[in-house]
Design a protein around this motif. Structure first.
Motif, mmCIF file in Angstrom:
data_model
loop_
_atom_site.group_PDB
_atom_site.id
_atom_site.type_symbol
_atom_site.label_atom_id
_atom_site.label_comp_id
_atom_site.label_asym_id
_atom_site.label_seq_id
_atom_site.Cartn_x
_atom_site.Cartn_y
_atom_site.Cartn_z
ATOM 1 N N SER A 17 39.481 39.522 40.928
ATOM 2 C CA SER A 17 39.342 40.886 40.405
ATOM 3 C C SER A 17 39.537 41.917 41.512
ATOM 4 C CB SER A 17 37.966 41.075 39.755
ATOM 5 O OG SER A 17 36.961 40.803 40.709
ATOM 6 N N GLY A 18 39.585 41.455 42.759
ATOM 7 C CA GLY A 18 39.779 42.367 43.889
ATOM 8 C C GLY A 18 38.473 42.739 44.560
ATOM 9 N N LYS A 19 37.382 42.101 44.158
ATOM 10 C CA LYS A 19 36.079 42.522 44.696
ATOM 11 C C LYS A 19 35.947 42.243 46.195
ATOM 12 C CE LYS A 19 34.112 38.448 42.740
ATOM 13 N NZ LYS A 19 34.199 37.599 43.926
ATOM 14 N N GLY A 20 36.545 41.152 46.676
ATOM 15 C CA GLY A 20 36.470 40.837 48.116
ATOM 16 C C GLY A 20 37.160 41.921 48.935
ATOM 17 N N THR A 21 38.339 42.327 48.480
ATOM 18 C CA THR A 21 39.097 43.372 49.185
ATOM 19 C C THR A 21 38.323 44.683 49.168
ATOM 20 O OG1 THR A 21 41.112 42.317 48.411
ATOM 21 C CG2 THR A 21 41.325 44.584 49.193
ATOM 22 N N ILE A 22 37.821 45.040 47.990
ATOM 23 C CA ILE A 22 37.098 46.312 47.863
ATOM 24 C C ILE A 22 35.808 46.286 48.689
ATOM 25 C CG2 ILE A 22 35.866 47.807 46.208
ATOM 26 C CD1 ILE A 22 38.954 47.970 46.032
ATOM 27 N N ALA A 23 35.088 45.168 48.641
ATOM 28 C CA ALA A 23 33.840 45.075 49.411
ATOM 29 C C ALA A 23 34.123 45.230 50.903
ATOM 30 C CB ALA A 23 33.144 43.741 49.122
ATOM 31 N N GLY A 24 35.177 44.573 51.384
ATOM 32 C CA GLY A 24 35.531 44.663 52.810
ATOM 33 C C GLY A 24 35.901 46.084 53.209
ATOM 34 N N LEU A 25 36.716 46.746 52.373
ATOM 35 C CA LEU A 25 37.142 48.116 52.691
ATOM 36 C C LEU A 25 35.954 49.077 52.664
ATOM 37 C CD1 LEU A 25 40.458 48.266 50.607
ATOM 38 C CD2 LEU A 25 40.265 48.350 53.108
#
Ligand code: DC
Length: 230
Positions: A17-25
């Motif tokens: 869902s993109g949560k890893g990318t969003i959490a990191g950013l």
């Protein structure tokens, strides 16, 4: 600062869902700590494989979870952390589809989840924590200041994964990726303990037709509303 006074933003949702990318950013933007809780379940599945422990052997998995020798080593920013298991850098090794599927199997065992609970809560360090997973807002940090539930259609998630793999020079069939995503969703949503579901007070974001920048912007708006973003 007492532990509960340290602010937490949780980002839960299905794989892809993109949560890893969003959490990191978001963690990098805020200068906060990052918890990639899925990595803990992946690490456990990986360690079980290394030590020849069967994925149904709950007792041995619990013992392994309790003594998991792991370090999250911060890189230049929160996005670039590396993961070291028993002295070996496994950052890339734990990302494969097979380890993801095994992680979802060990994660369905209630005693395993219990054994990893405290390990996740110690990430709550000043100045704040962004926590990414399936049950961050419902079980691990129920008092979080902001809870996001990020989703996307299974087809879109399979397509994103397919593109990622092609970019890395790997081959995969879109149909089999979609099957794996559906199987993992079903396992994560239907388990008896801490199933994947939005917390009652979560903000739902469907990223199916959104860019990463648009999702990050929407999350930042929510953080701003709660006074979490300067
Ligand atoms: O987010 P991920 O793909 O790295 O997670 C791998 C598996 O770990 C996922 O299919 C279910 C499990 N998991 C979980 O049960 N609870 C979490 N908080 C994070 C992951």
């Amino acid at each position: 600062m007492t532990e509960t006074a340290i602010p937490v933003i949780t980002i839960d949702g299905p794989g892809g869902s993109g949560k890893g990318t969003i959490a990191g950013l978001l963690a990098a933007r805020l200068g906060w700590n990052l918890l990639d809780s899925g990595a803990l379940y992946r690490l456990l599945a990986f360690a079980a494989q290394t030590h020849g422990i069967d994925l149904t052997n709950e007792e041995s998995l619990v013992a392994l979870a309790a003594h998991l020798d792991v370090q999250f080593v911060a890189g230049e920013d929160a996005k670039e952390q590396s993961i070291v298991l028993e002295g070996e850098d496994v950052t890339r090794a734990i990302r494969g589809e097979a380890i993801g599927a095994h992680a979802s199997v060990v994660a369905s065992l209630p005693a395993v989840r219990d054994a990893l609970l405290q390990r996740q809560r110690v990430f709550r360090d000043p100045p704040g924590l962004v926590a990414d997973g399936r049950d961050m807002g419902t079980v691990v940090f129920p008092d979080a200041e902001l809870k996001i539930f990020l989703t996307a259609s299974a087809e879109e998630r399979a397509d994103r994964r397919h593109k990622q793999l092609l970019k890395k020079g790997e081959t995969a069939s879109l149909a089999s990726l979609l099957d794996e995503i559906n199987a993992r969703d079903a396992r994560d949503m239907n388990r008896s303990v801490a199933p994947l579901k939005p917390a009652d007070d979560a903000v739902l974001i469907d990223s199916t037709s959104m860019t990463i920048e648009q999702v990050l912007d929407a999350v930042q708006q929510e953080a701003l509303k709660r006074g979490l973003l300067g």
